[in-house]
Design an enzyme around this catalytic site. Sequence first.
Site, short mmCIF file in Angstrom:
data_model
loop_
_atom_site.label_atom_id
_atom_site.label_comp_id
_atom_site.label_asym_id
_atom_site.label_seq_id
_atom_site.Cartn_x
_atom_site.Cartn_y
_atom_site.Cartn_z
N THR A 1 0.81 -1.22 0.00
CA THR A 1 0.00 0.00 0.00
C THR A 1 0.84 1.26 0.00
O THR A 1 0.61 2.20 -0.76
CB THR A 1 -0.92 0.02 1.23
OG1 THR A 1 -1.76 -1.14 1.22
CG2 THR A 1 -1.79 1.27 1.24
N GLN B 1 -5.05 -2.04 -2.90
CA GLN B 1 -4.94 -0.65 -2.44
C GLN B 1 -4.08 0.14 -3.42
O GLN B 1 -3.07 -0.35 -3.92
CB GLN B 1 -4.31 -0.60 -1.05
CG GLN B 1 -5.12 -1.31 0.03
CD GLN B 1 -4.73 -2.76 0.21
OE1 GLN B 1 -4.26 -3.41 -0.72
NE2 GLN B 1 -4.94 -3.28 1.42
N ASP C 1 -8.20 3.45 -0.75
CA ASP C 1 -7.06 4.15 -0.14
C ASP C 1 -6.55 5.32 -0.97
O ASP C 1 -5.34 5.50 -1.15
CB ASP C 1 -5.90 3.17 0.13
CG ASP C 1 -6.23 2.16 1.21
OD1 ASP C 1 -7.35 2.21 1.74
OD2 ASP C 1 -5.38 1.31 1.51
N ASP D 1 -12.21 2.95 2.52
CA ASP D 1 -11.25 3.64 3.39
C ASP D 1 -10.45 4.68 2.60
O ASP D 1 -9.24 4.80 2.76
CB ASP D 1 -10.27 2.64 4.02
CG ASP D 1 -10.98 1.54 4.80
OD1 ASP D 1 -12.08 1.78 5.30
OD2 ASP D 1 -10.41 0.43 4.90
N ARG E 1 -14.71 3.95 9.84
CA ARG E 1 -14.39 2.87 10.77
C ARG E 1 -12.96 3.12 11.27
O ARG E 1 -12.10 3.58 10.52
CB ARG E 1 -14.51 1.50 10.12
CG ARG E 1 -13.64 1.28 8.89
CD ARG E 1 -13.80 -0.13 8.37
NE ARG E 1 -12.98 -0.37 7.18
CZ ARG E 1 -12.75 -1.58 6.66
NH1 ARG E 1 -13.28 -2.65 7.23
NH2 ARG E 1 -12.01 -1.72 5.57
N TRP F 1 -9.34 2.59 11.98
CA TRP F 1 -8.24 1.71 11.56
C TRP F 1 -7.45 1.26 12.78
O TRP F 1 -6.93 0.15 12.83
CB TRP F 1 -7.38 2.47 10.56
CG TRP F 1 -6.25 1.70 9.98
CD1 TRP F 1 -6.14 0.33 9.86
CD2 TRP F 1 -5.07 2.24 9.39
NE1 TRP F 1 -4.95 -0.01 9.25
CE2 TRP F 1 -4.28 1.14 8.94
CE3 TRP F 1 -4.59 3.53 9.19
CZ2 TRP F 1 -3.04 1.32 8.31
CZ3 TRP F 1 -3.37 3.70 8.55
CH2 TRP F 1 -2.62 2.61 8.12
#
Length: 336
Positions: free
Chosen positions: A125, A154, A177, A200, A256, A258
């Site tokens: 990532t 990602q 991401d 996310d 949410r 991480w």
Amino acid sequence: MKQLLTLLTLLTATLTVSAASKYDNPDTIVVARDGTGEFRTVNEAIEVCRAFMDYKKVIYIKKGTYKEKVIVPQWLQNIELCGEDRDETVITFDDHANISMEGNHWPAELKQQLTAMGNRPKLGTFRSFTMRIDGNDITLKNLTVENNAARLGQAVALHTQGDRLRFVNCRFLGNQDTVYTGMPRTRLLFDGCYIEGTTDFIFGPSTAWFEGCTIHCKADSYITAASTPEEVRYGYVFNRCTVTADANVTKVYLGRPWRDYGYTLFMNCLLPRQIRPEGWHHWEKQREQTARYLEYNNHGDGAATGQRVGWSRQLTKKEAQQVTRERVFNINNNWN
């Protein structure tokens, strides 16, 4: 002969200093893919800037598509990357986390370490970025930064490490991401920006204020994944932002955590019908005990609070009045 050699040495040194200092001034550098500027790539323009400048330098980027992986190094400061047109000045790349590092120009030692751990060397990532900003006091204006990799993992468009970063009228395009705010206790301002993604797509430990931004959801998933450290008072603050979604999207969570203590606040925002009635997801059950998830004075079909999770909270008017940029950015020193 000795005097001649001395004269030649001095002349050479003078020419060298002159050449080295050509860009050591507050003048604007122009980048253009069509060759009408001083440089054809953004990285070339960044490379000639002097370390730790005490003046502002503008890199003006003409319309065009710049396929390059851009890094603003830690030793640069007071630089503004300014596009000619937000939608037509595009910096793009297509790396994603699951690309094999075999055959790429990555250190052999790193590949050997990953192989020894039983892993097939992959990019991961945090190396997938299109642009990474390591320096402080950097501004992006009127630019699009895009990661247009296939949805195979990602894929970061913007990766930040520096402090006191400003993003004005920019677009950040991607899927999972998209924007990684990668360093605790650093401060970021997103002003009038457009950010899109799937899962996310705004994540990390930095403190960031989003003012008047459009946050666009491309899939059923989660907008934010904050990992704010416990000792840092504020994480993500969205103020007067508009959340939108593709027509086929039906289930979106505001965020949410991480990591434990993730902080996210939506206030004075327009939330669409696609926002789940419960609003937030815990990621892991125990994070309900520490997550700092807040709302205030939102409106729209997704703003109803009656079914929000019990571990999120609605701010009072008095509490909301205390959430100002000055207070949010008061980390280490004052910055507004």
